[in-house]
Design an enzyme around this catalytic site. Structure first.
Site, PDB file in Angstrom:
ATOM      1  N   HIS A 139     -37.819 -52.059 -14.611  1.00 56.52           N
ATOM      2  CA  HIS A 139     -37.336 -53.368 -14.159  1.00 56.52           C
ATOM      3  C   HIS A 139     -35.890 -53.627 -14.582  1.00 56.52           C
ATOM      4  O   HIS A 139     -35.431 -53.135 -15.621  1.00 56.52           O
ATOM      5  CB  HIS A 139     -38.245 -54.452 -14.754  1.00 56.52           C
ATOM      6  CG  HIS A 139     -38.031 -55.796 -14.163  1.00 56.52           C
ATOM      7  ND1 HIS A 139     -37.374 -56.809 -14.835  1.00 56.52           N
ATOM      8  CD2 HIS A 139     -38.382 -56.311 -12.956  1.00 56.52           C
ATOM      9  CE1 HIS A 139     -37.347 -57.882 -14.063  1.00 56.52           C
ATOM     10  NE2 HIS A 139     -37.961 -57.616 -12.930  1.00 56.52           N
ATOM     11  N   SER A 187     -43.610 -52.900 -10.650  1.00 50.39           N
ATOM     12  CA  SER A 187     -43.580 -54.188  -9.954  1.00 50.39           C
ATOM     13  C   SER A 187     -43.393 -54.085  -8.455  1.00 50.39           C
ATOM     14  O   SER A 187     -43.876 -54.932  -7.716  1.00 50.39           O
ATOM     15  CB  SER A 187     -42.478 -55.066 -10.551  1.00 50.39           C
ATOM     16  OG  SER A 187     -41.219 -54.442 -10.404  1.00 50.39           O
ATOM     17  N   HIS A 215     -47.101 -56.804 -14.998  1.00 53.56           N
ATOM     18  CA  HIS A 215     -48.012 -56.914 -13.845  1.00 53.56           C
ATOM     19  C   HIS A 215     -49.424 -56.443 -14.155  1.00 53.56           C
ATOM     20  O   HIS A 215     -50.298 -56.508 -13.293  1.00 53.56           O
ATOM     21  CB  HIS A 215     -47.429 -56.154 -12.653  1.00 53.56           C
ATOM     22  CG  HIS A 215     -46.167 -56.797 -12.161  1.00 53.56           C
ATOM     23  ND1 HIS A 215     -46.161 -57.850 -11.271  1.00 53.56           N
ATOM     24  CD2 HIS A 215     -44.865 -56.580 -12.509  1.00 53.56           C
ATOM     25  CE1 HIS A 215     -44.906 -58.234 -11.064  1.00 53.56           C
ATOM     26  NE2 HIS A 215     -44.098 -57.481 -11.808  1.00 53.56           N
TER      27      HIS A 215
HETATM   28  C1  LIG Z   1     -41.840 -55.460 -14.615  1.00 49.78           C
HETATM   29  C2  LIG Z   1     -41.258 -56.786 -14.923  1.00 49.78           C
HETATM   30  N1  LIG Z   1     -40.822 -57.036 -16.165  1.00 49.78           N
HETATM   31  C3  LIG Z   1     -40.278 -58.218 -16.501  1.00 49.78           C
HETATM   32  C4  LIG Z   1     -40.146 -59.225 -15.581  1.00 49.78           C
HETATM   33  C5  LIG Z   1     -39.512 -60.533 -15.977  1.00 49.78           C
HETATM   34  O1  LIG Z   1     -40.505 -61.459 -16.239  1.00 49.78           O
HETATM   35  P1  LIG Z   1     -40.254 -63.028 -16.056  1.00 49.78           P
HETATM   36  O2  LIG Z   1     -40.355 -63.295 -14.593  1.00 49.78           O
HETATM   37  O3  LIG Z   1     -41.358 -63.644 -16.840  1.00 49.78           O
HETATM   38  O4  LIG Z   1     -38.913 -63.337 -16.602  1.00 49.78           O
HETATM   39  C6  LIG Z   1     -40.600 -59.030 -14.279  1.00 49.78           C
HETATM   40  C7  LIG Z   1     -40.469 -60.111 -13.280  1.00 49.78           C
HETATM   41  O5  LIG Z   1     -40.242 -59.932 -12.130  1.00 49.78           O
HETATM   42  C8  LIG Z   1     -41.160 -57.777 -13.931  1.00 49.78           C
HETATM   43  O6  LIG Z   1     -41.581 -57.526 -12.687  1.00 49.78           O
END
Ligand SMILES: Cc1ncc(COP(=O)(O)O)c(C=O)c1O
Length: 397
Positions: A139, A187, A215
């Protein structure tokens, strides 16, 4: 025009011309499965609210109760006066559910990833150089953490432990502390990392393993608390979020007590940011009470995803390695993917097209996220739109 706008003008024009200009499209949630857009109700197949908890009366009630008791804001960062009695209880509850010694709550998942990595990639503390191996599809928040720490990750092919092993071997003679970064459920692809294999590699090459469970939390693994539970005690640091299946907002680290102490002392995103408000903490608390027992919802969710994958594949649409509630329909080119999104919208469905740079060039897709709230009728309506999408994909191929 202000002078700074002059400087960004050409960049924005390029995005518009390349069909990759992002715009905000307001849509109000209308229950957990519907979204109201442009005066119409669309069945929402793009929400990460996998268990429908964002609208669950039990979460809303506790959020209201804690807001009434303690107000709408926490007033300060955790180290100043933003830590309440309930934080300790909540973090203990979370640690137990994750099978970890301890846990720490952050204001968002993005904040957690970007600032935890910055904190642990500290050459002064580690007294050594760093070698960070990362799955190509981690991510953006993890990339952000690497960049801010001045780390250029060595990328291994997506979900390819053999490639990771070859890179670990290639760099075996180099000095430095080794880290491996992955998501447990990816994701944009909805496939899973083989955590047992990554743990074995981490052991063999003396590397630390960092896993993002954004996720998976709420959906997979023992009592739905994530896939790290399948390899108990073997991951150095697990992060996750409350913003997806758990229905509200926030991020967490599940780790040792020593790591929690370190983050409290060293993680700038934790130290210098206002704590989550009581209402959100209440929603998280209720979600943690409810989620372990939501087996019926998890089964429905997985069945809905299987149904969608089978229909897409049956019409020749590639769904990659998806084996979870996230089901990509790979289209390829940006224009065709946008057109597929419009077909869905005409049919009263919302499936958001995902384009570069969120996904690699040539892999634009509709990213479907099914939820436990989708009814048989909702699924049938989506499946009815699949042949049209398949036709469009064939034409653009
Ligand atoms: C794999 C992954 N990590 C971290 C995040 C970030 O999380 P948050 O939306 O709670 O800031 C996301 C959000 O899209 C994500 O898909």
């Amino acid at each position: 025009m202000p002078r700074l706008d002059d400087r960004i003008d050409a960049y924005l024009r390029n995005l518009r011309e390349g069909d990759v200009f992002r715009v905000l499209k307001p849509g109000d949630p209308d229950g957990a499965r519907l979204v109201r857009r442009g005066g119409r109700d669309l069945i929402n197949f793009s929400s990460n609210n996998y268990l429908g908890l964002s609208q669950d009366p039990r979460l809303i009630e506790r959020a209201n109760e804690w807001t009434t008791k303690w107000g709408v804001g926490s007033g300060a960062s955790r180290l100043v006066t933003g830590t309440f009695q309930v934080h300790a209880a909540l973090e203990d509850k979370l640690a137990k559910l994750k099978g970890a010694e301890s846990a720490l709550i952050f204001t968002s998942g993005f904040q957690a990833n970007s600032t935890i990595l910055h904190a642990i990639f500290n050459r002064r503390v580690l007294k050594d150089d760093l070698l960070v191996f990362a799955d190509t599809l981690i991510h953006a928040s993890m990339h952000h953490g690497c960049r801010s720490a001045g780390v250029k990750p060595i990328l291994y092919r997506h979900n390819d432990p053999a490639h990771l092993e070859s890179l670990l071997r290639k760099h075996a003679d180099k000095p430095g502390v080794r880290f491996i970064l992955t998501e447990s459920v990816f994701s944009m692809d909805g496939d899973r990392a083989d955590l047992a294999e990554l743990c074995d590699l981490a052991d063999r090459f003396d590397a630390f393993l960092y896993v993002d469970e954004a996720h998976a939390t709420g959906v997979l693994g023992p009592r739905g608390m994530g896939l790290a539970g399948d390899v108990p005690g073997r991951i150095d640091l697990v992060m996750g979020t409350f913003s997806k299946a758990l229905g509200s907002l926030g991020g967490y680290a599940a780790c040792s007590q020593a790591m929690k102490d370190y983050l409290i002392n060293q993680c700038s995103g934790f130290i210098y940011s206002t704590a989550l408000p009581p209402g959100v903490l209440g929603a998280i608390d209720a979600a943690l009470d409810i989620v372990p027992g939501m087996e019926i919802e998890r089964t429905r969710l997985i069945k809905n995803a299987e149904k969608l994958r089978a229909a897409l594949r049956g019409h020749g649409i590639d769904t990659g390695g998806s084996s979870t509630q996230i089901v990509p329909a790979l289209i390829g080119e940006v224009a065709a993917t946008l057109a597929a999104g419009r077909i869905l919208e005409d049919a009263g469905l919302l499936g958001i097209p995902i384009r570069p740079p969120t996904v690699p060039k040539g892999t634009s897709r509709l990213r479907f996220a099914v939820t436990a709230e989708h009814t048989g009728e909702d699924m049938d309506r989506l499946l009815k739109a699949v042949p049209e999408i398949a036709k469009l994909r064939r034409k653009s191929a």
